[in-house]
Design a protein around this motif. Structure first.
Motif, PDB file in Angstrom:
ATOM      1  N   ALA A  63      48.755  81.128  28.032  1.00 58.33           N
ATOM      2  CA  ALA A  63      49.320  81.160  26.685  1.00 58.33           C
ATOM      3  C   ALA A  63      49.057  79.851  25.945  1.00 58.33           C
ATOM      4  O   ALA A  63      48.753  79.858  24.743  1.00 58.33           O
ATOM      5  N   GLU A  64      49.177  78.748  26.642  1.00 53.49           N
ATOM      6  CA  GLU A  64      48.902  77.452  26.020  1.00 53.49           C
ATOM      7  C   GLU A  64      47.439  77.344  25.619  1.00 53.49           C
ATOM      8  O   GLU A  64      47.110  76.823  24.545  1.00 53.49           O
ATOM      9  N   LEU A  65      46.563  77.844  26.473  1.00 54.30           N
ATOM     10  CA  LEU A  65      45.132  77.817  26.167  1.00 54.30           C
ATOM     11  C   LEU A  65      44.834  78.670  24.939  1.00 54.30           C
ATOM     12  O   LEU A  65      44.104  78.243  24.031  1.00 54.30           O
ATOM     13  N   ALA A  66      45.386  79.877  24.901  1.00 50.65           N
ATOM     14  CA  ALA A  66      45.147  80.755  23.756  1.00 50.65           C
ATOM     15  C   ALA A  66      45.586  80.093  22.454  1.00 50.65           C
ATOM     16  O   ALA A  66      44.862  80.115  21.455  1.00 50.65           O
ATOM     17  N   ALA A  67      46.754  79.482  22.470  1.00 47.85           N
ATOM     18  CA  ALA A  67      47.275  78.853  21.260  1.00 47.85           C
ATOM     19  C   ALA A  67      46.442  77.648  20.854  1.00 47.85           C
ATOM     20  O   ALA A  67      46.148  77.458  19.666  1.00 47.85           O
ATOM     21  N   GLN A  68      46.064  76.833  21.824  1.00 47.49           N
ATOM     22  CA  GLN A  68      45.266  75.649  21.499  1.00 47.49           C
ATOM     23  C   GLN A  68      43.912  76.037  20.915  1.00 47.49           C
ATOM     24  O   GLN A  68      43.454  75.448  19.930  1.00 47.49           O
ATOM     25  N   LEU A  69      43.282  77.051  21.493  1.00 47.97           N
ATOM     26  CA  LEU A  69      41.963  77.461  21.013  1.00 47.97           C
ATOM     27  C   LEU A  69      42.056  78.093  19.623  1.00 47.97           C
ATOM     28  O   LEU A  69      41.212  77.832  18.761  1.00 47.97           O
ATOM     29  N   ALA A  70      43.075  78.922  19.406  1.00 46.13           N
ATOM     30  CA  ALA A  70      43.227  79.548  18.085  1.00 46.13           C
ATOM     31  C   ALA A  70      43.471  78.490  17.009  1.00 46.13           C
ATOM     32  O   ALA A  70      42.886  78.541  15.920  1.00 46.13           O
ATOM     33  N   GLU A  71      44.313  77.515  17.330  1.00 41.24           N
ATOM     34  CA  GLU A  71      44.600  76.457  16.358  1.00 41.24           C
ATOM     35  C   GLU A  71      43.366  75.605  16.080  1.00 41.24           C
ATOM     36  O   GLU A  71      43.056  75.294  14.927  1.00 41.24           O
ATOM     37  N   ALA A  72      42.656  75.225  17.144  1.00 45.17           N
ATOM     38  CA  ALA A  72      41.470  74.382  16.964  1.00 45.17           C
ATOM     39  C   ALA A  72      40.381  75.108  16.191  1.00 45.17           C
ATOM     40  O   ALA A  72      39.728  74.527  15.312  1.00 45.17           O
ATOM     41  N   ALA A  73      40.173  76.392  16.500  1.00 47.27           N
ATOM     42  CA  ALA A  73      39.172  77.166  15.765  1.00 47.27           C
ATOM     43  C   ALA A  73      39.560  77.266  14.295  1.00 47.27           C
ATOM     44  O   ALA A  73      38.707  77.186  13.404  1.00 47.27           O
ATOM     45  N   GLY A  74      40.855  77.425  14.019  1.00 42.85           N
ATOM     46  CA  GLY A  74      41.308  77.485  12.640  1.00 42.85           C
ATOM     47  C   GLY A  74      41.026  76.201  11.876  1.00 42.85           C
ATOM     48  O   GLY A  74      40.620  76.237  10.707  1.00 42.85           O
ATOM     49  N   LYS A  75      41.206  75.076  12.536  1.00 36.59           N
ATOM     50  CA  LYS A  75      40.918  73.798  11.883  1.00 36.59           C
ATOM     51  C   LYS A  75      39.427  73.646  11.596  1.00 36.59           C
ATOM     52  O   LYS A  75      39.035  73.126  10.543  1.00 36.59           O
ATOM     53  N   LEU A  76      38.598  74.099  12.537  1.00 34.28           N
ATOM     54  CA  LEU A  76      37.150  74.072  12.302  1.00 34.28           C
ATOM     55  C   LEU A  76      36.783  74.922  11.082  1.00 34.28           C
ATOM     56  O   LEU A  76      35.959  74.526  10.251  1.00 34.28           O
ATOM     57  N   LEU A  77      37.401  76.074  10.993  1.00 34.94           N
ATOM     58  CA  LEU A  77      37.105  76.968   9.874  1.00 34.94           C
ATOM     59  C   LEU A  77      37.516  76.349   8.541  1.00 34.94           C
ATOM     60  O   LEU A  77      36.819  76.496   7.536  1.00 34.94           O
ATOM     61  N   LEU A  78      38.637  75.673   8.534  1.00 36.75           N
ATOM     62  CA  LEU A  78      39.063  75.005   7.304  1.00 36.75           C
ATOM     63  C   LEU A  78      38.081  73.904   6.912  1.00 36.75           C
ATOM     64  O   LEU A  78      37.804  73.699   5.725  1.00 36.75           O
ATOM     65  N   GLU A  79      37.532  73.201   7.910  1.00 36.43           N
ATOM     66  CA  GLU A  79      36.555  72.152   7.618  1.00 36.43           C
ATOM     67  C   GLU A  79      35.263  72.740   7.051  1.00 36.43           C
ATOM     68  O   GLU A  79      34.674  72.191   6.111  1.00 36.43           O
ATOM     69  N   VAL A  80      34.829  73.853   7.627  1.00 33.17           N
ATOM     70  CA  VAL A  80      33.625  74.519   7.115  1.00 33.17           C
ATOM     71  C   VAL A  80      33.849  74.958   5.673  1.00 33.17           C
ATOM     72  O   VAL A  80      32.996  74.773   4.801  1.00 33.17           O
ATOM     73  N   ARG A  81      35.007  75.510   5.408  1.00 32.09           N
ATOM     74  CA  ARG A  81      35.325  75.977   4.053  1.00 32.09           C
ATOM     75  C   ARG A  81      35.392  74.801   3.072  1.00 32.09           C
ATOM     76  O   ARG A  81      34.914  74.892   1.935  1.00 32.09           O
ATOM     77  N   ALA A  82      35.986  73.691   3.517  1.00 25.81           N
ATOM     78  CA  ALA A  82      36.173  72.534   2.637  1.00 25.81           C
ATOM     79  C   ALA A  82      34.886  71.741   2.418  1.00 25.81           C
ATOM     80  O   ALA A  82      34.825  70.903   1.518  1.00 25.81           O
ATOM     81  N   SER A  83      33.857  72.001   3.219  1.00 30.82           N
ATOM     82  CA  SER A  83      32.612  71.236   3.110  1.00 30.82           C
ATOM     83  C   SER A  83      31.924  71.443   1.766  1.00 30.82           C
ATOM     84  O   SER A  83      31.161  70.595   1.305  1.00 30.82           O
TER      85      SER A  83
END
Length: 245
Positions: free
Chosen positions: A4-24
């Motif tokens: 569960a911790e892994l799932a949450a960490q990966l979902a959160e990290a992927a979301g941050k990457l997506l926000l960076e791609v969008r903000a680029s």
């Protein structure tokens, strides 16, 4: 980390990457969606193969080689659930799904809503807010299902158009809606993580005929879904049967 911790960490990290791609500012529209899908998928697939090499893996954006079918534990991910919404500036109704199905059951899950800076997790459930007198049903903002419209009409429920499946399911958990009924076609990655999270929060999850949702099938098409409060299940399923009849 446990699952569960892994799932949450990966979902959160992927979301941050997506926000960076969008903000680029480099991409927009469909190109932004494609770049987001590819970036998030590469991160999630590489991370899961590193952290859980013995488990199976199914991702919307990766070619499936069939080996997952021999596994009891299979990670099912949607790198960007709601690619269209992600590609539209300012929209927050898109998500990242990371789930673990064990013997076909959505067991562990995390759904990140990066635009809202929120991750909902199967291991950290909270009390779902009570339903108002006027029920609310989330539906597709582009192609609401005929069954959903009919059920909403019979219940006197307000229709709330929204983007991704994950955003709709989490709206029920967050108390922004009460029923999510979908019959317009989905795949396993669309619902596995939302279902794992919704079940952990005490909600009802099933096919629209009341049968269970089974994951890690050879055919990953899982066309319909019902997520709602337990007290509304009987009435909703009865109305769906009436619509089908």
């Amino acid at each position: 980390m446990n699952d569960a911790e892994l799932a949450a960490q990966l979902a959160e990290a992927a979301g941050k990457l997506l926000l960076e791609v969008r903000a680029s500012g480099v991409f927009e529209g469909k190109a932004l969606g494609k770049a987001g899908d590819e970036t998030s998928n590469q991160f999630l697939v590489t991370a899961l193969r590193e952290q859980r090499p013995e488990d199976g893996l199914l991702s919307e954006e990766s070619q499936c080689d069939g080996t997952r079918l021999t596994k009891s534990r299979v990670w099912i991910v949607d790198p960007v659930d709601g690619t269209r919404e992600y590609g539209e500036e300012g929209r927050t109704d898109w998500a990242v799904h990371v789930a673990l199905a064990i013997d076909g059951i959505a067991t562990v899950g995390a759904v990140a809503l990066p635009g809202l800076d929120t991750v909902l997790r199967s291991d950290q459930p909270f009390i779902v807010p009570p339903a108002p007198e006027l029920l609310r049903m989330v539906v597709s903002r582009t192609r609401p299902a005929a069954e959903a419209i009919m059920v909403a009409d019979k219940l006197g429920a307000e229709l709330i158009p929204m983007g991704s499946a994950g955003a709709k399911a989490m709206a029920v958990i967050r108390g922004e809606a009460d029923i999510y009924l979908h019959s317009g076609g989905q795949y396993e990655w669309d619902s596995c993580a939302p279902v794992a999270v919704a079940l952990a929060h005490g909600l009802h999850c099933s096919r629209i005929d009341g049968s269970p949702l089974i994951y890690n099938q050879e055919d990953v098409y899982l066309p319909d879904l019902l997520i709602c409060r337990p007290e509304h299940v009987g009435r909703v399923l009865t109305l769906v049967r009436e619509a089908a009849g």
